[in-house]
Design an enzyme around this catalytic site. Structure first.
Site, short mmCIF file in Angstrom:
data_model
loop_
_atom_site.label_atom_id
_atom_site.label_comp_id
_atom_site.label_asym_id
_atom_site.label_seq_id
_atom_site.Cartn_x
_atom_site.Cartn_y
_atom_site.Cartn_z
N HIS A 191 0.41 -22.11 49.62
CA HIS A 191 0.00 -20.80 49.14
C HIS A 191 1.10 -20.17 48.29
O HIS A 191 0.84 -19.53 47.28
CB HIS A 191 -0.31 -19.89 50.33
CG HIS A 191 -1.57 -20.28 51.03
ND1 HIS A 191 -1.90 -19.85 52.28
CD2 HIS A 191 -2.59 -21.07 50.63
CE1 HIS A 191 -3.07 -20.36 52.62
NE2 HIS A 191 -3.51 -21.11 51.64
N ARG A 298 -11.44 -24.99 38.87
CA ARG A 298 -11.27 -25.78 40.10
C ARG A 298 -11.73 -24.93 41.29
O ARG A 298 -10.93 -24.22 41.90
CB ARG A 298 -9.81 -26.16 40.29
CG ARG A 298 -9.26 -27.13 39.28
CD ARG A 298 -7.80 -27.43 39.59
NE ARG A 298 -7.29 -28.62 38.96
CZ ARG A 298 -6.49 -28.61 37.89
NH1 ARG A 298 -6.10 -27.46 37.35
NH2 ARG A 298 -6.06 -29.75 37.38
N ARG A 334 -16.41 -26.79 37.99
CA ARG A 334 -16.33 -28.08 38.67
C ARG A 334 -16.69 -27.87 40.12
O ARG A 334 -16.11 -27.00 40.77
CB ARG A 334 -14.93 -28.67 38.54
CG ARG A 334 -14.88 -30.05 39.19
CD ARG A 334 -13.55 -30.72 39.01
NE ARG A 334 -12.54 -30.13 39.87
CZ ARG A 334 -11.28 -30.54 39.91
NH1 ARG A 334 -10.89 -31.51 39.10
NH2 ARG A 334 -10.41 -29.98 40.72
N ASN A 458 -4.90 -36.60 35.41
CA ASN A 458 -4.02 -36.56 36.59
C ASN A 458 -4.40 -37.66 37.57
O ASN A 458 -3.56 -38.44 38.02
CB ASN A 458 -4.12 -35.21 37.31
CG ASN A 458 -3.80 -34.05 36.40
OD1 ASN A 458 -3.21 -34.25 35.35
ND2 ASN A 458 -4.19 -32.86 36.79
N ASP A 459 -5.69 -37.69 37.90
CA ASP A 459 -6.12 -38.72 38.84
C ASP A 459 -6.27 -40.07 38.17
O ASP A 459 -6.00 -41.10 38.78
CB ASP A 459 -7.44 -38.30 39.51
CG ASP A 459 -7.18 -37.35 40.66
OD1 ASP A 459 -6.29 -37.66 41.48
OD2 ASP A 459 -7.82 -36.30 40.74
N ARG A 469 2.19 -39.47 42.28
CA ARG A 469 3.29 -38.88 41.51
C ARG A 469 4.19 -37.97 42.34
O ARG A 469 5.27 -37.60 41.92
CB ARG A 469 2.79 -38.16 40.27
CG ARG A 469 2.16 -36.85 40.53
CD ARG A 469 1.92 -36.19 39.24
NE ARG A 469 0.66 -35.47 39.31
CZ ARG A 469 0.30 -34.56 38.45
NH1 ARG A 469 1.08 -34.29 37.45
NH2 ARG A 469 -0.83 -33.95 38.57
N CYS A 506 -9.00 -32.73 30.45
CA CYS A 506 -8.59 -31.54 31.19
C CYS A 506 -7.42 -31.79 32.14
O CYS A 506 -6.98 -30.87 32.82
CB CYS A 506 -9.77 -30.94 31.96
SG CYS A 506 -10.38 -32.00 33.27
C1 PEP Z 1 -7.38 -34.50 37.01
O1 PEP Z 1 -7.44 -35.32 37.92
O2 PEP Z 1 -6.86 -34.72 35.91
C2 PEP Z 1 -7.95 -33.15 37.20
C3 PEP Z 1 -8.01 -32.28 36.21
O3 PEP Z 1 -8.34 -32.82 38.46
P1 PEP Z 1 -7.31 -32.25 39.58
O4 PEP Z 1 -5.98 -32.10 38.92
O5 PEP Z 1 -7.88 -30.98 40.05
O6 PEP Z 1 -7.36 -33.34 40.58
MG MG Z 2 -8.67 -34.88 39.62
#
Ligand code: PEP
Ligand code: MG
Length: 582
Positions: A191, A298, A334, A458-459, A469, A506
């Site tokens: 938080h 998100r 999302r 990111n994922d 990471r 994104c």
């Molecule tokens: C991602 O995975 O790039 C993404 C935008 O989702 P999050 O970062 O919320 O997992």
């Molecule tokens: Mg993701």
């Protein structure tokens, strides 16, 4: 000079003098009251209880007013914890039966629950233990008749250094005087980290022990981009960072002027830039910087600080707030991406007990496994969609079957609303995140069924390279410049072009100006980025022609190592927008 590395949780560079908050080791020795004083001690505890409740309610009000209801909810959760009858009964029993002092009884009970949370082997729950320690501190301060006043009495700019900051302390930080903060403890997604980001205060957490080596007034450089804390920097470092900070400020001021320009390349090719948000309050960060809408909302952060699943009305209100800020522009909602490190306490029952939660029940899988939860959200989205241009996006889609099931769920919900005669919007575009290698490989099939793609780098990087990471032992492998990622983006863009559907990026990669020419050169025309980086990305777009971007992408495709891609792109950025290269 000493340099310490931690976890970067809120970007920006701050330079200033340290204000060290006492470590506040509040562990208190076992103490008893005389048998004849037990009633008085109980009264003392109840008085402290009332003070603490009032204090938390005040924090709830401040956080809600300054940042929005979702932040206020953190303190509401504290209040609910506090008012748990079992907890209070346990404390009172220790005072009553064992003649413990109020301090010792509170400390013992709250620490017991905190330790239990910490030992459940779940990162999310362990981080929630901090909330109980926060309550313990409040109690002890209230009983001792003192508060951590220093933070309220700031009258000159400082960098706060502390063992930890509680969410309440963070929500009350005044960005006018707090240039940044670093803490020994803390984690990404806590938080405290989330609040720092929302206040846009540079912050580094999880630095490890450092308070013993520091004193108030020490000169500190806090690099919230790299996760660095530099203590008593030498002249060269100080000058370098000062120049960087000054340049960043000049650039930021100049970039502000770009916010109202149309986002198009030098040769007129439009590139749409949207904002990524976690909380409805962040819409102003996006509107101020000229975002063309929200490319990623998100929504799982609605669960932050909640003990129970948010009601349909809470979902609705949050979406309505975002849509009121962007009534005419696209808002991509999302659906819940709970799971992995994002588990609210209320979801305990559906938590996958897998030792590897990243490969467990998360994203759309979890939503499909809990239809009431998923439908509640979808009902709110469909209803709120009457207020603007909503698009629904499913996270972590691995197979076509999952996508079809999730889309079917939207249909079911629409039928329910129709039957109940509740107004809603029917024709909502439905898209998916492409963040798993299977989705990339099957992108041509997906493209025939979805209305849009959004690449979650990111994922995608994590699952493609098999790298967590946040694990320092392997995080060096985690790079947006990896040639494998470049090929994957190309595959997805081609599949989207073939079917004539839009594709955006994104993940964090789209918020790094170094990668903007590459993404555009690969055919991406929509970027959804962290709000404070909107102007930088726009500057690159405005300074580039499509031909240049294609040439850059073409060259990157000849490279076979992440390191080479990164250094080539950094060099190109230096030519395109020199002031953005640090
Ligand atoms: C991602 O995975 O790039 C993404 C935008 O989702 P999050 O970062 O919320 O997992
Ligand atoms: Mg993701």
């Amino acid at each position: 000079m000493e340099q310490k590395r931690g976890i970067a949780v809120s970007p920006g560079v701050a330079i200033g003098s340290a204000m060290v908050l006492g470590r506040e080791d509040l562990r208190i020795p076992q103490r008893f009251v005389r048998v004849g004083s037990v009633d008085a001690e109980l009264a003392r505890f109840r008085e402290a209880f009332a003070t603490v409740c009032a204090e938390i309610s005040a924090h709830e009000k401040v956080a809600s007013e300054r940042l929005g209801k979702q932040y206020g909810a953190i303190f509401n959760a504290h209040l609910q914890l506090m008012q748990d009858a079992r907890l209070i009964a346990e404390i009172e029993e220790l005072i009553h039966k064992n003649s413990f002092s109020s301090e010792f009884a509170c400390s013992r009970v709250l620490r017991k629950y905190a330790k239990t949370l910490q030992n459940l082997g779940d990162q999310y729950l362990a981080s929630r233990a901090a909330d109980l320690f926060d309550l313990e501190k409040r109690f002890l301060r209230s009983l001792a008749g003192e508060r951590r006043e220093e933070l309220q009495q700031l009258n000159s700019p400082v960098i706060i250094l502390a063992h930890n900051l509680t969410p309440s302390e963070t929500a009350n930080l005044d960005p006018k005087f707090v240039l940044g903060f670093a803490t020994e403890a803390g984690a990404k997604g806590s938080h405290t980290a989330i609040l720092a980001g929302a206040l846009e205060i540079p912050a580094v957490v999880g630095v490890g022990d450092f308070l013993g080596d520091l004193s108030g007034g020490d000169m500190i450089i806090l690099d919230g981009n790299a996760g660095l804390m530099i203590v008593n920097p030498d002249e060269d470092t100080l000058t370098r960072y000062r120049n960087t900070a000054q340049r960043a400020e000049t650039v930021a001021n100049r970039l502000k002027l770009l916010s109202h320009l149309p986002s198009q390349m030098k040769d007129g090719v439009p590139i749409h830039i949207y904002g990524n948000i976690e909380f409805p309050t962040e819409v102003t960060h996006c509107t101020d910087r000229g975002a063309e809408g929200i490319g990623l909302y998100r929504t799982e952060f609605l669960y932050l600080g909640e003990d129970d699943d948010p009601s349909e009305e809470i979902h609705y209100e949050a979406y309505a707030r975002v849509l009121r800020a962007f009534p005419k522009l696209p808002v991509v909602i999302r659906t819940l991406d709970l799971g992995a490190e994002k588990f609210p306490a209320s979801m305990q029952k559906v938590i996958d007990e897998s030792p590897n939660p990243c490969l467990g029940l998360r994203g759309v899988r979890l939503a499909l496994a809990s239809p009431p939860l998923f439908k509640k959200q979808l009902r709110a989205v469909l209803r709120a969609a009457l207020l603007g241009d909503v698009r629904i996006m499913f996270p972590m889609v691995a197979t076509l079957r999952e996508f079809r099931q999730a889309r079917m769920m939207v249909q079911d919900v629409a039928e329910d609303l129709e039957e109940e005669k509740i107004p809603f919007r029917q024709d909502i575009p439905i898209g998916m995140m492409v963040e798993l290698p299977s989705a990339v490989q099957m992108a041509d099939h997906f493209a025939r069924e979805v209305d849009f793609f959004s690449i979650g780098t990111n994922d995608l990087i994590q699952y493609t390279l098999g790298v967590d990471r946040s694990n320092p032992a392997v995080s060096g492998l985690y790079s947006s410049g990896d040639p494998a990622l470049c090929r994957m983006i190309q595959t997805v863009v081609q599949a989207a072009e073939q079917e004539g559907i839009p594709v955006s990026v994104c993940g964090q990669m789209s918020s790094d100006p170094m990668y903007t020419p590459l993404l555009i050169g690969l055919g991406v025309r929509e970027l959804s980025v962290t709000p404070h980086l909107l102007p930088e990305i726009k500057q690159v777009v405005l300074s580039l022609t499509l031909e240049q971007a294609r040439e850059i992408a073409g060259h990157v495709q000849t490279l076979d190592m992440a390191r080479d891609v990164e250094s080539y792109l950094r060099g190109e950025l230096k030519k395109i927008a020199p002031d953005l290269v640090v």
